[in-house]
Design a protein around this motif. Structure first.
Motif, PDB file in Angstrom:
ATOM      1  N   PHE A   4       0.819  -1.444  -0.141  1.00  0.00           N
ATOM      2  CA  PHE A   4       0.022  -0.051   0.102  1.00  0.00           C
ATOM      3  C   PHE A   4       0.834   1.224  -0.029  1.00  0.00           C
ATOM      4  O   PHE A   4       0.454   2.342  -0.515  1.00  0.00           O
ATOM      5  CB  PHE A   4      -1.012   0.166   1.205  1.00  0.00           C
ATOM      6  N   THR A   5       2.039   1.009   0.709  1.00  0.00           N
ATOM      7  CA  THR A   5       3.073   2.363   0.312  1.00  0.00           C
ATOM      8  C   THR A   5       3.548   2.411  -1.091  1.00  0.00           C
ATOM      9  O   THR A   5       3.463   3.604  -1.593  1.00  0.00           O
ATOM     10  CB  THR A   5       4.141   2.110   1.218  1.00  0.00           C
ATOM     11  N   VAL A   6       3.655   1.662  -1.757  1.00  0.00           N
ATOM     12  CA  VAL A   6       4.020   1.580  -3.084  1.00  0.00           C
ATOM     13  C   VAL A   6       2.830   2.066  -4.053  1.00  0.00           C
ATOM     14  O   VAL A   6       2.851   3.020  -4.892  1.00  0.00           O
ATOM     15  CB  VAL A   6       4.487   0.470  -3.861  1.00  0.00           C
ATOM     16  N   LEU A   7       1.804   1.525  -3.585  1.00  0.00           N
ATOM     17  CA  LEU A   7       0.435   1.911  -4.445  1.00  0.00           C
ATOM     18  C   LEU A   7      -0.071   3.405  -4.133  1.00  0.00           C
ATOM     19  O   LEU A   7      -0.584   4.054  -5.111  1.00  0.00           O
ATOM     20  CB  LEU A   7      -0.996   0.951  -3.886  1.00  0.00           C
ATOM     21  N   LYS A   8       0.241   3.820  -3.292  1.00  0.00           N
ATOM     22  CA  LYS A   8       0.013   5.145  -2.707  1.00  0.00           C
ATOM     23  C   LYS A   8       1.119   6.197  -3.174  1.00  0.00           C
ATOM     24  O   LYS A   8       0.777   7.346  -2.894  1.00  0.00           O
ATOM     25  CB  LYS A   8      -0.539   5.440  -1.328  1.00  0.00           C
ATOM     26  N   ALA A   9       2.021   5.868  -3.696  1.00  0.00           N
ATOM     27  CA  ALA A   9       3.334   6.532  -4.017  1.00  0.00           C
ATOM     28  C   ALA A   9       3.070   7.587  -4.933  1.00  0.00           C
ATOM     29  O   ALA A   9       1.880   7.269  -5.744  1.00  0.00           O
ATOM     30  CB  ALA A   9       4.554   6.002  -4.340  1.00  0.00           C
ATOM     31  N   ASP A  10       3.441   8.859  -5.238  1.00  0.00           N
ATOM     32  CA  ASP A  10       3.171   9.746  -6.176  1.00  0.00           C
ATOM     33  C   ASP A  10       3.661   8.932  -7.627  1.00  0.00           C
ATOM     34  O   ASP A  10       3.015   9.120  -8.440  1.00  0.00           O
ATOM     35  CB  ASP A  10       3.939  11.029  -5.996  1.00  0.00           C
ATOM     36  N   ASP A  11       4.899   8.304  -7.639  1.00  0.00           N
ATOM     37  CA  ASP A  11       5.265   7.742  -8.788  1.00  0.00           C
ATOM     38  C   ASP A  11       5.423   6.320  -8.296  1.00  0.00           C
ATOM     39  O   ASP A  11       6.431   5.628  -8.004  1.00  0.00           O
ATOM     40  CB  ASP A  11       6.752   8.440  -9.056  1.00  0.00           C
ATOM     41  N   ILE A  12       4.294   5.387  -8.845  1.00  0.00           N
ATOM     42  CA  ILE A  12       4.243   4.251  -8.682  1.00  0.00           C
ATOM     43  C   ILE A  12       5.035   3.528  -9.361  1.00  0.00           C
ATOM     44  O   ILE A  12       5.352   3.332 -10.577  1.00  0.00           O
ATOM     45  CB  ILE A  12       2.913   3.600  -8.909  1.00  0.00           C
ATOM     46  N   ASN A  13       6.099   2.472  -8.760  1.00  0.00           N
ATOM     47  CA  ASN A  13       6.969   1.504  -9.158  1.00  0.00           C
ATOM     48  C   ASN A  13       6.044   0.348  -9.678  1.00  0.00           C
ATOM     49  O   ASN A  13       5.850  -0.537  -8.647  1.00  0.00           O
ATOM     50  CB  ASN A  13       8.042   1.430  -8.269  1.00  0.00           C
ATOM     51  N   LEU A  14       5.642   0.183 -10.745  1.00  0.00           N
ATOM     52  CA  LEU A  14       4.784  -0.821 -11.207  1.00  0.00           C
ATOM     53  C   LEU A  14       5.244  -2.141 -10.999  1.00  0.00           C
ATOM     54  O   LEU A  14       4.602  -3.412 -10.513  1.00  0.00           O
ATOM     55  CB  LEU A  14       4.252  -0.645 -12.671  1.00  0.00           C
ATOM     56  N   LEU A  15       6.764  -2.447 -11.169  1.00  0.00           N
ATOM     57  CA  LEU A  15       7.371  -3.749 -11.219  1.00  0.00           C
ATOM     58  C   LEU A  15       7.435  -4.123  -9.748  1.00  0.00           C
ATOM     59  O   LEU A  15       7.258  -5.356  -9.377  1.00  0.00           O
ATOM     60  CB  LEU A  15       8.831  -3.643 -11.694  1.00  0.00           C
ATOM     61  N   LEU A  16       7.656  -3.079  -8.579  1.00  0.00           N
ATOM     62  CA  LEU A  16       7.633  -3.440  -7.525  1.00  0.00           C
ATOM     63  C   LEU A  16       6.396  -3.699  -6.943  1.00  0.00           C
ATOM     64  O   LEU A  16       6.051  -4.849  -6.130  1.00  0.00           O
ATOM     65  CB  LEU A  16       8.452  -2.294  -6.365  1.00  0.00           C
ATOM     66  N   LEU A  17       5.122  -2.989  -7.350  1.00  0.00           N
ATOM     67  CA  LEU A  17       3.852  -3.487  -6.917  1.00  0.00           C
ATOM     68  C   LEU A  17       3.603  -4.847  -7.547  1.00  0.00           C
ATOM     69  O   LEU A  17       3.142  -5.676  -6.495  1.00  0.00           O
ATOM     70  CB  LEU A  17       2.958  -2.412  -7.593  1.00  0.00           C
ATOM     71  N   PHE A  18       4.062  -5.118  -8.607  1.00  0.00           N
ATOM     72  CA  PHE A  18       3.549  -6.617  -9.139  1.00  0.00           C
ATOM     73  C   PHE A  18       4.426  -7.772  -8.409  1.00  0.00           C
ATOM     74  O   PHE A  18       3.677  -8.641  -8.003  1.00  0.00           O
ATOM     75  CB  PHE A  18       4.088  -6.540 -10.465  1.00  0.00           C
ATOM     76  N   TYR A  19       5.669  -7.475  -7.779  1.00  0.00           N
ATOM     77  CA  TYR A  19       6.200  -8.651  -7.269  1.00  0.00           C
ATOM     78  C   TYR A  19       5.839  -8.740  -5.758  1.00  0.00           C
ATOM     79  O   TYR A  19       5.629  -9.877  -5.120  1.00  0.00           O
ATOM     80  CB  TYR A  19       7.799  -8.487  -7.283  1.00  0.00           C
ATOM     81  N   VAL A  20       5.626  -7.394  -5.069  1.00  0.00           N
ATOM     82  CA  VAL A  20       5.116  -7.710  -3.886  1.00  0.00           C
ATOM     83  C   VAL A  20       3.592  -8.069  -3.814  1.00  0.00           C
ATOM     84  O   VAL A  20       3.305  -9.157  -2.918  1.00  0.00           O
ATOM     85  CB  VAL A  20       5.141  -6.172  -3.248  1.00  0.00           C
ATOM     86  N   ARG A  21       2.687  -7.736  -4.634  1.00  0.00           N
ATOM     87  CA  ARG A  21       1.317  -8.666  -4.916  1.00  0.00           C
ATOM     88  C   ARG A  21       1.706  -9.906  -5.188  1.00  0.00           C
ATOM     89  O   ARG A  21       1.086 -10.808  -4.515  1.00  0.00           O
ATOM     90  CB  ARG A  21       0.667  -7.740  -6.194  1.00  0.00           C
ATOM     91  N   ARG A  22       2.448 -10.321  -6.074  1.00  0.00           N
ATOM     92  CA  ARG A  22       2.671 -11.604  -6.152  1.00  0.00           C
ATOM     93  C   ARG A  22       3.020 -12.495  -4.894  1.00  0.00           C
ATOM     94  O   ARG A  22       2.702 -13.564  -4.734  1.00  0.00           O
ATOM     95  CB  ARG A  22       4.101 -11.845  -7.310  1.00  0.00           C
ATOM     96  N   PHE A  23       3.877 -11.928  -3.953  1.00  0.00           N
ATOM     97  CA  PHE A  23       4.157 -12.693  -2.807  1.00  0.00           C
ATOM     98  C   PHE A  23       2.929 -12.550  -1.865  1.00  0.00           C
ATOM     99  O   PHE A  23       2.740 -13.552  -1.134  1.00  0.00           O
ATOM    100  CB  PHE A  23       5.132 -12.011  -2.080  1.00  0.00           C
ATOM    101  N   LEU A  24       2.001 -11.930  -2.217  1.00  0.00           N
ATOM    102  CA  LEU A  24       0.712 -11.823  -1.395  1.00  0.00           C
ATOM    103  C   LEU A  24      -0.111 -12.733  -1.597  1.00  0.00           C
ATOM    104  O   LEU A  24      -1.114 -13.153  -1.019  1.00  0.00           O
ATOM    105  CB  LEU A  24       0.101 -10.427  -1.084  1.00  0.00           C
TER     106      LEU A  24
END
Length: 145
Positions: A104-124
């Motif tokens: 949720f920190t990555v998701l709410k960032a001004d400049d979203i790092n989609l790759l990081l969002l993808f991999y963190v979500r993958r672990f979830l």
């Protein structure tokens, strides 16, 4: 002398049933969980969809804990060791808190790092920790015995 873990036929059948349950969680993900990021990550270049953060948290949490409890069942059937299950349970809980905070920190960032969002979500959403824990505890059991 070769060291190994013995799995009886009933436990083997239980493991197969639990693995099928993990597959069913994946097959019915669209029906079971709120996750607007599933179609988003399938389309390259699509804009990030509008999301209800609370529903997303509940969907991710439900899926994570469903996968975790099934994974704990598999670990129990393989090792039959309460200490391993307690440790894994604590790891699953701690990793959920850490990963959701990062997600949720990555998701709410001004400049979203989609790759990081993808991999963190993958672990979830995937039972990746089972893939890590099984060989790690197997190795520990074989070395210790």
């Amino acid at each position: 002398m070769e060291k190994s873990i013995k799995i009886n036929p009933v436990s083997a059948l239980g493991i197969v049933v639990l693995v099928v349950m993990l597959v069913l969680v994946r097959l019915f993900q669209n029906e079971l969980f709120y996750d607007p990021l599933i179609p988003f990550f399938k389309k390259e270049g699509a804009p990030l969809p509008q999301m209800d953060d609370f529903d997303l948290f509940l969907g991710l949490g439900f899926r994570y804990f469903l996968n975790s409890f099934i994974s704990l069942g598999i670990l129990w059937l393989v090792f039959k060791d309460g200490a391993i299950i307690r440790l894994c349970f604590m790891l699953y809980c701690g990793l959920f808190m850490l990963l959701t905070a990062v997600f949720f920190t990555v998701l709410k960032a001004d400049d979203i790092n989609l790759l990081l969002l993808f991999y963190v979500r993958r672990f979830l959403i995937q039972p990746l920790f089972l893939i890590l824990f099984l060989p790690a505890f197997y190795y520990q059991k074989v070395i210790r015995n």
